[in-house]
Design a protein around this motif. Structure first.
Motif, PDB file in Angstrom:
ATOM      1  N   ASN A  54      -1.257 -16.365  -0.413  1.00  0.00           N
ATOM      2  CA  ASN A  54      -1.886 -15.044   0.366  1.00  0.00           C
ATOM      3  C   ASN A  54      -0.838 -15.019   1.602  1.00  0.00           C
ATOM      4  N   PHE A  55       0.333 -15.725   1.721  1.00  0.00           N
ATOM      5  CA  PHE A  55       0.972 -15.525   2.991  1.00  0.00           C
ATOM      6  C   PHE A  55       1.402 -14.030   3.130  1.00  0.00           C
ATOM      7  N   GLY A  56       0.778 -13.586   4.362  1.00  0.00           N
ATOM      8  CA  GLY A  56       1.328 -12.233   4.724  1.00  0.00           C
ATOM      9  C   GLY A  56       0.668 -11.161   4.386  1.00  0.00           C
ATOM     10  N   THR A  57      -0.321 -11.313   3.662  1.00  0.00           N
ATOM     11  CA  THR A  57      -1.304 -10.482   3.060  1.00  0.00           C
ATOM     12  C   THR A  57      -2.146  -9.732   3.871  1.00  0.00           C
ATOM     13  N   THR A  58      -2.702  -8.580   3.512  1.00  0.00           N
ATOM     14  CA  THR A  58      -3.544  -7.844   4.615  1.00  0.00           C
ATOM     15  C   THR A  58      -4.930  -8.677   4.840  1.00  0.00           C
ATOM     16  N   GLN A  59      -5.168  -9.380   3.677  1.00  0.00           N
ATOM     17  CA  GLN A  59      -6.444 -10.289   4.075  1.00  0.00           C
ATOM     18  C   GLN A  59      -6.084 -11.180   5.331  1.00  0.00           C
ATOM     19  N   THR A  60      -5.026 -11.943   4.929  1.00  0.00           N
ATOM     20  CA  THR A  60      -4.510 -13.282   5.861  1.00  0.00           C
ATOM     21  C   THR A  60      -4.415 -12.402   7.278  1.00  0.00           C
ATOM     22  N   VAL A  61      -3.768 -11.483   7.363  1.00  0.00           N
ATOM     23  CA  VAL A  61      -3.435 -11.043   8.661  1.00  0.00           C
ATOM     24  C   VAL A  61      -4.817 -10.361   9.482  1.00  0.00           C
ATOM     25  N   GLY A  62      -5.620  -9.909   8.368  1.00  0.00           N
ATOM     26  CA  GLY A  62      -6.883  -9.258   9.120  1.00  0.00           C
ATOM     27  C   GLY A  62      -7.619 -10.493   9.708  1.00  0.00           C
ATOM     28  N   ARG A  63      -7.810 -11.513   8.643  1.00  0.00           N
ATOM     29  CA  ARG A  63      -8.711 -12.608   9.240  1.00  0.00           C
ATOM     30  C   ARG A  63      -8.284 -13.161  10.413  1.00  0.00           C
ATOM     31  N   LEU A  64      -6.763 -13.535  10.626  1.00  0.00           N
ATOM     32  CA  LEU A  64      -6.167 -13.867  11.824  1.00  0.00           C
ATOM     33  C   LEU A  64      -6.603 -13.115  13.168  1.00  0.00           C
ATOM     34  N   LEU A  65      -6.286 -11.738  12.765  1.00  0.00           N
ATOM     35  CA  LEU A  65      -6.469 -10.761  13.918  1.00  0.00           C
ATOM     36  C   LEU A  65      -7.905 -10.855  14.319  1.00  0.00           C
TER      37      LEU A  65
END
Lengths: 101, 169
Positions: B127-138
Motif C-alpha cells: 500500500n505504499f503511495g496509495t490514496t489510503q496511505t497518504v490520506g491516513r498520514l495527512l
C-alpha cells in the motif's frame, strides 16, 4: 532492468536547470512563470525518488504540500500578471521598470 | 523493461521541457509544459506514487495549466521577438553558462553515489503511495500542516479575486 536512483535525480537536475534557463533568459512574464512550475516539478520528482528509495511516505506528503503551494502561487501570480497587463498593456519584464531606480 | 519505460518518459519530459523554454509563443510553451507534466506523471507511477500521480494529472496538468492557457488567451499577447535577438544575446549566454554550471554541480552531487538501495529501490509495502496511505498520514501525522494548506488556499483565492478585480472601491 530496474531504474537506479541516480537516473531520477539526473532527470530532476536537468529539468531544474532548464527552469533556471527559462527564468533567466525569457522576457515574457508568463513563460518565466511556467519555468518556475518546471522547477517545482523537478523538485517533486526528487522528493518522490527519495521517498521510494528510502521506503518512507514523508516525501510524498511533501509533494502534496508543494502542489498546494504551487496552486496558490499560480492563482495569485496570474492575477498579478493580469493586473500588470491591464495597467501597462504588456507582460514583457524588460518594460516593467517601475521599481527600478 | 522498467528502464525502457523510464527512458522513454524521461526523453519526452526532457525534450518537451526544453521546448517550453525555447518556444517563442506562450501558448506552445504551455502545451509543452502539459506534455512534460504528463510524462513526469508516468514516472511517478514507476516510483509507486499512485496518489501523487492522480493529483499531478488532475491538479497540475489539469487545473493549473488550464488556468495558464486561460490567462494567455485572455491577454492576447503578441509573440515575443526571437528571444535570442541581438540585444539579449550576451545576457542569454551568461544565463545559459551559469545554468550549465548549476547542472554540473548537481551532477557531481548525484555522482557521489548515495548509499541507499540498489537500482529499483527497496521492496516496499503493497500500500505504499496509495490514496489510503497518504490520506491516513495527512489526517494523523500531518494534520496540522494539512489544515494550514486550507488557509493558504483561502488566502490565495481571496488575493487572486482582489487583484483581478476591475477597480478597488
Amino acid at each position: 532492468m530496474r531504474v537506479p536512483l541516480e537516473a531520477y535525480l539526473i532527470l530532476s537536475a536537468y529539468l531544474f536547470a532548464l527552469g533556471v534557463v527559462g527564468v533567466a533568459t525569457r522576457r515574457n512574464a508568463l513563460i518565466i512563470f511556467m519555468s518556475i512550475e518546471l522547477m517545482l516539478n523537478a523538485v517533486n520528482l526528487s522528493f518522490l525518488a527519495f521517498a521510494r528509495f528510502l521506503n518512507s511516505m514523508d516525501g510524498q506528503i511533501f509533494v502534496f504540500f508543494v502542489m498546494v503551494v504551487a496552486a496558490a502561487e499560480v492563482a495569485v501570480g496570474l492575477a498579478i500578471i493580469i493586473t500588470i497587463y491591464r495597467n501597462k498593456e504588456t507582460v514583457d519584464v524588460a518594460e516593467l521598470n517601475l521599481l527600478k531606480w | 523493461m522498467e528502464l525502457l519505460i523510464f527512458a522513454g518518459l524521461a526523453l519526452v519530459a526532457g525534450v518537451s521541457g526544453l521546448l517550453v523554454v525555447v518556444q517563442r509563443h506562450a501558448v506552445y510553451s504551455a502545451l509543452f509544459l502539459i506534455l512534460t507534466m504528463g510524462a513526469l506523471a508516468g514516472i511517478y507511477i514507476l516510483l509507486d506514487a499512485h496518489f501523487v500521480w492522480v493529483i499531478q494529472v488532475i491538479v497540475y496538468a489539469g487545473a493549473i495549466m488550464v488556468l495558464f492557457l486561460f490567462v494567455i488567451m485572455l491577454l492576447d499577447i503578441r509573440s515575443e521577438q526571437a528571444p535570442w535577438a541581438a540585444p539579449d544575446r550576451g545576457r542569454i549566454l551568461v544565463a545559459v553558462l551559469l545554468s550549465v554550471v548549476l547542472l554540473l554541480e548537481l551532477g557531481i552531487a548525484v555522482a557521489r553515489r548515495f548509499v541507499l538501495a540498489p537500482a529499483g529501490g527497496p521492496a516496499v509495502a503493497r500500500n505504499f503511495g496509495t490514496t489510503q496511505t497518504v490520506g491516513r498520514l495527512l489526517f494523523t501525522d500531518f494534520l496540522f500542516p494539512f489544515e494550514i494548506t486550507s488557509i493558504i488556499l483561502l488566502v490565495a483565492m481571496i488575493g487572486a479575486m482582489v487583484l483581478a478585480k476591475k477597480r478597488l472601491t
